[in-house]
Design a protein around this motif. Structure first.
Motif, mmCIF file in Angstrom:
data_model
loop_
_atom_site.group_PDB
_atom_site.id
_atom_site.type_symbol
_atom_site.label_atom_id
_atom_site.label_comp_id
_atom_site.label_asym_id
_atom_site.label_seq_id
_atom_site.Cartn_x
_atom_site.Cartn_y
_atom_site.Cartn_z
ATOM 1 N N CYS A 193 0.854 -1.177 0.000
ATOM 2 C CA CYS A 193 0.000 0.000 0.000
ATOM 3 C C CYS A 193 0.893 1.231 0.000
ATOM 4 O O CYS A 193 2.042 1.185 0.453
ATOM 5 C CB CYS A 193 -0.947 0.009 1.188
ATOM 6 N N ALA A 194 0.351 2.312 -0.524
ATOM 7 C CA ALA A 194 1.127 3.534 -0.646
ATOM 8 C C ALA A 194 0.222 4.743 -0.527
ATOM 9 O O ALA A 194 -0.968 4.665 -0.843
ATOM 10 C CB ALA A 194 1.868 3.558 -1.990
ATOM 11 N N ALA A 195 0.810 5.843 -0.090
ATOM 12 C CA ALA A 195 0.073 7.085 0.091
ATOM 13 C C ALA A 195 0.709 8.191 -0.736
ATOM 14 O O ALA A 195 1.935 8.334 -0.766
ATOM 15 C CB ALA A 195 0.066 7.493 1.564
ATOM 16 N N SER A 196 -0.137 8.944 -1.397
ATOM 17 C CA SER A 196 0.322 10.064 -2.212
ATOM 18 C C SER A 196 -0.334 11.347 -1.749
ATOM 19 O O SER A 196 -1.568 11.395 -1.625
ATOM 20 C CB SER A 196 -0.020 9.823 -3.684
ATOM 21 N N TYR A 197 0.486 12.369 -1.514
ATOM 22 C CA TYR A 197 -0.048 13.680 -1.139
ATOM 23 C C TYR A 197 -0.008 14.645 -2.316
ATOM 24 O O TYR A 197 -0.085 15.861 -2.134
ATOM 25 C CB TYR A 197 0.724 14.228 0.071
ATOM 26 N N GLY A 198 0.065 14.089 -3.520
ATOM 27 C CA GLY A 198 0.020 14.908 -4.708
ATOM 28 C C GLY A 198 -1.376 15.419 -5.000
ATOM 29 O O GLY A 198 -2.334 15.147 -4.264
ATOM 30 N N LEU A 199 -1.454 16.114 -6.089
ATOM 31 C CA LEU A 199 -2.739 16.744 -6.425
ATOM 32 C C LEU A 199 -3.770 15.729 -6.906
ATOM 33 O O LEU A 199 -4.960 15.890 -6.680
ATOM 34 C CB LEU A 199 -2.517 17.799 -7.502
ATOM 35 N N ARG A 200 -3.281 14.702 -7.582
ATOM 36 C CA ARG A 200 -4.203 13.757 -8.208
ATOM 37 C C ARG A 200 -3.854 12.340 -7.841
ATOM 38 O O ARG A 200 -2.712 12.014 -7.560
ATOM 39 C CB ARG A 200 -4.156 13.907 -9.731
ATOM 40 N N SER A 201 -4.859 11.484 -7.882
ATOM 41 C CA SER A 201 -4.620 10.060 -7.739
ATOM 42 C C SER A 201 -3.801 9.601 -8.939
ATOM 43 O O SER A 201 -3.923 10.148 -10.033
ATOM 44 C CB SER A 201 -5.952 9.323 -7.682
ATOM 45 N N SER A 202 -2.977 8.597 -8.736
ATOM 46 C CA SER A 202 -2.034 8.240 -9.796
ATOM 47 C C SER A 202 -1.855 6.740 -9.925
ATOM 48 O O SER A 202 -1.996 5.985 -8.956
ATOM 49 C CB SER A 202 -0.680 8.890 -9.497
ATOM 50 N N PHE A 203 -1.517 6.333 -11.155
ATOM 51 C CA PHE A 203 -1.149 4.945 -11.423
ATOM 52 C C PHE A 203 0.362 4.748 -11.268
ATOM 53 O O PHE A 203 0.838 3.619 -11.276
ATOM 54 C CB PHE A 203 -1.498 4.547 -12.863
ATOM 55 N N ASN A 204 1.068 5.831 -11.162
ATOM 56 C CA ASN A 204 2.528 5.808 -11.224
ATOM 57 C C ASN A 204 3.119 5.701 -9.820
ATOM 58 O O ASN A 204 2.882 6.553 -8.970
ATOM 59 C CB ASN A 204 3.029 7.088 -11.883
ATOM 60 N N GLN A 205 3.881 4.662 -9.598
ATOM 61 C CA GLN A 205 4.436 4.432 -8.266
ATOM 62 C C GLN A 205 5.322 5.576 -7.805
ATOM 63 O O GLN A 205 5.450 5.814 -6.596
ATOM 64 C CB GLN A 205 5.220 3.127 -8.239
ATOM 65 N N TYR A 206 5.909 6.309 -8.727
ATOM 66 C CA TYR A 206 6.824 7.383 -8.360
ATOM 67 C C TYR A 206 6.080 8.618 -7.861
ATOM 68 O O TYR A 206 6.692 9.558 -7.351
ATOM 69 C CB TYR A 206 7.735 7.728 -9.534
ATOM 70 N N ASP A 207 4.781 8.627 -7.977
ATOM 71 C CA ASP A 207 3.974 9.717 -7.442
ATOM 72 C C ASP A 207 3.582 9.491 -5.984
ATOM 73 O O ASP A 207 2.947 10.350 -5.389
ATOM 74 C CB ASP A 207 2.708 9.899 -8.276
ATOM 75 N N TYR A 208 3.950 8.331 -5.445
ATOM 76 C CA TYR A 208 3.576 8.006 -4.076
ATOM 77 C C TYR A 208 4.723 8.338 -3.117
ATOM 78 O O TYR A 208 5.894 8.085 -3.410
ATOM 79 C CB TYR A 208 3.157 6.541 -3.979
ATOM 80 N N ASP A 209 4.344 8.874 -1.967
ATOM 81 C CA ASP A 209 5.326 9.402 -1.031
ATOM 82 C C ASP A 209 5.709 8.426 0.073
ATOM 83 O O ASP A 209 6.820 8.475 0.597
ATOM 84 C CB ASP A 209 4.766 10.676 -0.390
ATOM 85 N N TYR A 210 4.781 7.584 0.446
ATOM 86 C CA TYR A 210 5.014 6.662 1.560
ATOM 87 C C TYR A 210 4.546 5.269 1.173
ATOM 88 O O TYR A 210 3.536 5.112 0.479
ATOM 89 C CB TYR A 210 4.273 7.131 2.822
ATOM 90 N N TRP A 211 5.283 4.286 1.674
ATOM 91 C CA TRP A 211 4.999 2.894 1.323
ATOM 92 C C TRP A 211 4.968 2.016 2.573
ATOM 93 O O TRP A 211 5.738 2.229 3.511
ATOM 94 C CB TRP A 211 6.091 2.362 0.386
ATOM 95 N N GLY A 212 4.088 1.030 2.530
ATOM 96 C CA GLY A 212 4.083 0.011 3.564
ATOM 97 C C GLY A 212 5.125 -1.050 3.250
ATOM 98 O O GLY A 212 5.772 -1.030 2.192
ATOM 99 N N GLN A 213 5.250 -2.009 4.140
ATOM 100 C CA GLN A 213 6.312 -2.997 4.017
ATOM 101 C C GLN A 213 5.950 -4.158 3.092
ATOM 102 O O GLN A 213 6.824 -4.930 2.720
ATOM 103 C CB GLN A 213 6.668 -3.570 5.402
ATOM 104 N N GLY A 214 4.700 -4.274 2.706
ATOM 105 C CA GLY A 214 4.293 -5.349 1.810
ATOM 106 C C GLY A 214 3.767 -6.562 2.534
ATOM 107 O O GLY A 214 4.189 -6.877 3.650
ATOM 108 N N THR A 215 2.829 -7.229 1.906
ATOM 109 C CA THR A 215 2.283 -8.471 2.442
ATOM 110 C C THR A 215 2.188 -9.476 1.302
ATOM 111 O O THR A 215 1.771 -9.137 0.196
ATOM 112 C CB THR A 215 0.920 -8.218 3.119
ATOM 113 N N GLN A 216 2.590 -10.708 1.581
ATOM 114 C CA GLN A 216 2.667 -11.731 0.532
ATOM 115 C C GLN A 216 1.297 -12.347 0.274
ATOM 116 O O GLN A 216 0.604 -12.771 1.208
ATOM 117 C CB GLN A 216 3.642 -12.831 0.948
ATOM 118 N N VAL A 217 0.938 -12.410 -0.985
ATOM 119 C CA VAL A 217 -0.260 -13.118 -1.426
ATOM 120 C C VAL A 217 0.185 -14.235 -2.363
ATOM 121 O O VAL A 217 0.880 -13.977 -3.352
ATOM 122 C CB VAL A 217 -1.239 -12.174 -2.143
#
Length: 123
Positions: free
Chosen positions: A95-119
């Motif tokens: 999961c990731a959080a973006s404080y940019g102006l718009r929602s995005s498909f681009n991972q580089y637009d996200y500012d914070y990331w969780g550690q990941g969970t395996q599926v």
């Protein structure tokens, strides 16, 4: 912001899982939220995103109709309901959080990331 994703696990093809992501340190009600995944040997890819208010959601074509992203800003939580899982959905989900102006498909637009969970989806 610290994000923690959980809810992953092993499931048979056709089954369901619900991932959740909780945030601490800063409210996420002012952030767009997204889920990404990374399978072994592959690049991280977009899965789903939801706008600050939760009014709009976006999905990768590969999961459209099977996955649903939602959020509860009162609980600082975003979730990903995954139904009709396929072996190709096997990945680490972030999961990731973006404080940019718009929602995005681009991972580089996200500012914070969780550690990941395996599926893992078995055939």
């Amino acid at each position: 912001v610290q994000l923690q994703a959980f809810g992953g696990g092993l499931v048979q093809a056709g089954g369901s899982l619900r991932l959740s992501c909780t945030a601490s340190g800063r409210t996420v009600s002012s952030s767009h939220m997204g889920w990404f995944r990374q399978a072994p040997g592959k690049e991280r890819e977009f899965v789903a995103a939801i706008t600050r208010s939760g009014g709009n959601a976006y999905y990768a074509d590969s999961v459209k109709g099977r996955f649903t992203i939602s959020r509860d800003n009162t609980k600082n939580t975003v979730s990903l309901q995954m139904n009709s899982l396929k072996p190709e959905d096997t990945a680490v989900y972030y999961c990731a959080a973006s404080y940019g102006l718009r929602s995005s498909f681009n991972q580089y637009d996200y500012d914070y990331w969780g550690q990941g969970t395996q599926v893992t989806v078995s055939s």
